[in-house]
Motif scaffolding. Sequence first.
Motif, PDB file in Angstrom:
ATOM      1  N   THR A  15      52.753  27.792   1.339  1.00 12.21           N
ATOM      2  CA  THR A  15      54.122  28.640   1.343  1.00 12.21           C
ATOM      3  C   THR A  15      55.125  28.664   0.299  1.00 12.21           C
ATOM      4  OG1 THR A  15      54.016  26.800   3.347  1.00 12.21           O
ATOM      5  CG2 THR A  15      56.111  27.925   3.048  1.00 12.21           C
ATOM      6  N   GLN A  96      47.679  28.942   3.475  1.00 13.38           N
ATOM      7  CA  GLN A  96      48.687  28.656   4.799  1.00 13.38           C
ATOM      8  C   GLN A  96      47.958  29.413   5.916  1.00 13.38           C
ATOM      9  OE1 GLN A  96      52.225  31.248   4.944  1.00 13.38           O
ATOM     10  NE2 GLN A  96      51.826  31.520   2.607  1.00 13.38           N
ATOM     11  N   GLN A  97      47.979  28.798   7.125  1.00 11.96           N
ATOM     12  CA  GLN A  97      47.482  29.022   8.131  1.00 11.96           C
ATOM     13  C   GLN A  97      48.356  30.055   9.128  1.00 11.96           C
ATOM     14  OE1 GLN A  97      45.486  25.039   9.599  1.00 11.96           O
ATOM     15  NE2 GLN A  97      44.303  26.833  10.061  1.00 11.96           N
ATOM     16  N   HIS A  98      47.875  30.887  10.197  1.00 10.45           N
ATOM     17  CA  HIS A  98      48.294  31.664  10.989  1.00 10.45           C
ATOM     18  C   HIS A  98      49.311  32.989  10.698  1.00 10.45           C
ATOM     19  CE1 HIS A  98      47.772  27.688  12.903  1.00 10.45           C
ATOM     20  NE2 HIS A  98      48.744  27.159  12.298  1.00 10.45           N
ATOM     21  N   TRP A 136      54.102  30.538   9.097  1.00  8.04           N
ATOM     22  CA  TRP A 136      53.862  29.514  10.228  1.00  8.04           C
ATOM     23  C   TRP A 136      55.113  28.854  10.861  1.00  8.04           C
ATOM     24  CZ3 TRP A 136      55.212  24.586   8.845  1.00  8.04           C
ATOM     25  CH2 TRP A 136      55.454  24.447   7.561  1.00  8.04           C
ATOM     26  N   ASN A 285      44.274  23.441   5.914  1.00  6.38           N
ATOM     27  CA  ASN A 285      43.806  22.228   6.791  1.00  6.38           C
ATOM     28  C   ASN A 285      42.663  22.257   6.902  1.00  6.38           C
ATOM     29  OD1 ASN A 285      46.582  21.270   7.326  1.00  6.38           O
ATOM     30  ND2 ASN A 285      46.897  22.986   8.318  1.00  6.38           N
ATOM     31  N   SER A 306      54.833  21.207   5.606  1.00 12.27           N
ATOM     32  CA  SER A 306      54.611  20.718   6.997  1.00 12.27           C
ATOM     33  C   SER A 306      53.904  19.236   6.793  1.00 12.27           C
ATOM     34  CB  SER A 306      53.501  21.478   7.770  1.00 12.27           C
ATOM     35  OG  SER A 306      52.323  21.666   7.026  1.00 12.27           O
ATOM     36  N   THR A 308      50.468  17.315   8.302  1.00 12.95           N
ATOM     37  CA  THR A 308      49.315  17.352   9.208  1.00 12.95           C
ATOM     38  C   THR A 308      48.454  16.302   9.477  1.00 12.95           C
ATOM     39  OG1 THR A 308      48.218  18.665   7.814  1.00 12.95           O
ATOM     40  CG2 THR A 308      49.293  20.036   9.128  1.00 12.95           C
ATOM     41  N   MET A 337      43.753  18.391  15.005  1.00 10.24           N
ATOM     42  CA  MET A 337      44.919  18.461  13.942  1.00 10.24           C
ATOM     43  C   MET A 337      46.331  18.255  14.759  1.00 10.24           C
ATOM     44  SD  MET A 337      46.331  21.428  11.566  1.00 10.24           S
ATOM     45  CE  MET A 337      46.571  22.570  12.380  1.00 10.24           C
ATOM     46  N   CYS A 339      50.326  19.127  14.070  1.00  8.02           N
ATOM     47  CA  CYS A 339      50.973  19.527  12.914  1.00  8.02           C
ATOM     48  C   CYS A 339      52.433  19.462  13.122  1.00  8.02           C
ATOM     49  CB  CYS A 339      50.531  21.174  12.835  1.00  8.02           C
ATOM     50  SG  CYS A 339      51.493  21.998  11.450  1.00  8.02           S
TER      51      CYS A 339
HETATM   52  C1  XUL Z   1      49.081  24.274  10.559  1.00 11.54           C
HETATM   53  C2  XUL Z   1      50.395  24.838   9.907  1.00 11.54           C
HETATM   54  C3  XUL Z   1      50.587  24.371   8.573  1.00 11.54           C
HETATM   55  C4  XUL Z   1      50.269  25.494   7.390  1.00 11.54           C
HETATM   56  C5  XUL Z   1      50.916  25.139   6.310  1.00 11.54           C
HETATM   57  O1  XUL Z   1      48.975  24.735  12.154  1.00 11.54           O
HETATM   58  O2  XUL Z   1      51.019  25.747  10.502  1.00 11.54           O
HETATM   59  O3  XUL Z   1      50.027  23.138   8.240  1.00 11.54           O
HETATM   60  O4  XUL Z   1      48.922  25.724   7.533  1.00 11.54           O
HETATM   61  O5  XUL Z   1      50.368  25.960   5.194  1.00 11.54           O
END
Ligand code: XUL
Length: 503
Positions: A15, A96-98, A136, A285, A306, A308, A337, A339
């Motif tokens: 991020t 970073q996810q999503h 995210w 993650n 975040s 996790t 997971m 989060c």
């Molecule tokens: C996981 C999430 C965060 C991002 C942070 O689902 O939304 O951990 O991946 O980079």
Amino acid sequence: MTDNGPLYLGFDLSTQQLKAIVIQSDLSIVSSAKVDFDQDFGAKYKIKKGVLVNEQEGEVFAPVALWLESLDLVLQRLQEQNTPLNCIKGISGSCQQHGSVYWSHEAEQLLGGLTADKSLVDQLAGAFSHPFAPNWQDHSTQHECDKFEETMGTAERLAQATGSAAHHRFTGTQIMRLRHKLPQMYTSTSRISLVSSFLASLFLGSIAPMDISDVCGMNLWDIPSNTWSSPLLDLASGGSPDDLRAKLGEVRQDGGGSMGNVSSYFVNKYNFSPDCGVAPFTGDNPATILALPLRPLDAIVSLGTSTTFLMSTPVYKPDPSYHFFNHPTTPGQYMFMLCYKNGGLAREKVRDVLPSSESGDVWENFNKHALETAPLDVRKEGDRAKLGLYFYLPEIVPNIKAGTWRYTCDANSGEGLEEVKEPWAKETDARAIIESQALSMRLRSQKLVTAPREGLPAQPGRVYLVGGGSLNPAITRVLGMCWGADGVYKLDVGECVRVGGCV
Ligand code: XUL
């Protein structure tokens, strides 16, 4: 510096930073560099903590151009340290996810024709149909989440199919919302990438497939059938599932191997070898899970922006209150997971209302009170136990609006829960926030772990802590007390995710 063996380059596009690390086969670090988005580009892109926010609609997003500039800058910084980039055999990354990146119809051509005399940001200006990538932390998609669950019948059925109930940040709901909000943009999109496949695409010089683990963060991939979910593609695309399927592309099943060699841009500009391979990139993650060979019941907790809580498991036991992903490299294995958005930033908020200490250590006062306050602030017989919830951002689990709540209950029986209207002393919050974060993780992971003996609640085996928060001894001590695990270890790999990205 090196033993002249092959080197590997791993990225972490998170991020707030883009970090790069070069390692040898024995995982020893050769060099590393980072770009801090706020420090290096805050003024230019008007970002704060790496993102832009549209409070009114709950949108949180990052400029794609920022990432392009950062990639050139981080490579330049590696070069300035005389890193032998020509010895790098393979590149991978953890992102970073999503988040999603929207490519224009010109993208493939522009990616394939990059020349070393200009920057990525200049040459790829026309490669995107949308200048921003939803982040995210975005929470603008409640309507779309409702539709996703309605389409599958219930949150349980959606979780059974895609590994998760509907979540604001998951890419399918984000795509559906952007299609409504910006129809012209959607039509002029040729391909959609996740942040991980976007970064891999830059290195490949063509659009890379999504990887088998990160694709599970979209609410669109049917995990048991190992294919895109037709009803959910139909919903997100407004009745044109084939068009969306083409925009998303094939998903790469093999988490290892090379997807192709690095593009000539990096060879000519940074002296990479033309034989250097680009391996699949994945989410941060899943990459963290790869950094350590976890045993059954062991967990990794990542204390970053975040928080996790991650476990590796052969059993697929989805539930609306947590997430299941395919393991990034091992078919038949899954990543469990939890989060939380209110991780590190929430602890900082509690810290920042405490008086600052003279030593200049911003955590000194917070840590002192976290350690000196008794568990649940029960100092003597008859004291009521204190529990606080600190959701400065709307939380993921539970799906709840922003706010802080404080309760007391009978310390022996846990009964008689009462909301406290007048906040207690702010010093008490330092311990209470860590306790409530730890207890939430213990409670929500209990279906996957076991109780140490009858009568005690289930607890994880060993817990390995990574990320910025793991460097704080008070936080790790209080977390450990609440988990009651077989041991809580700080992973002395500050580079955990990037190493995961490299391997
Ligand atoms: C996981 C999430 C965060 C991002 C942070 O689902 O939304 O951990 O991946 O980079």
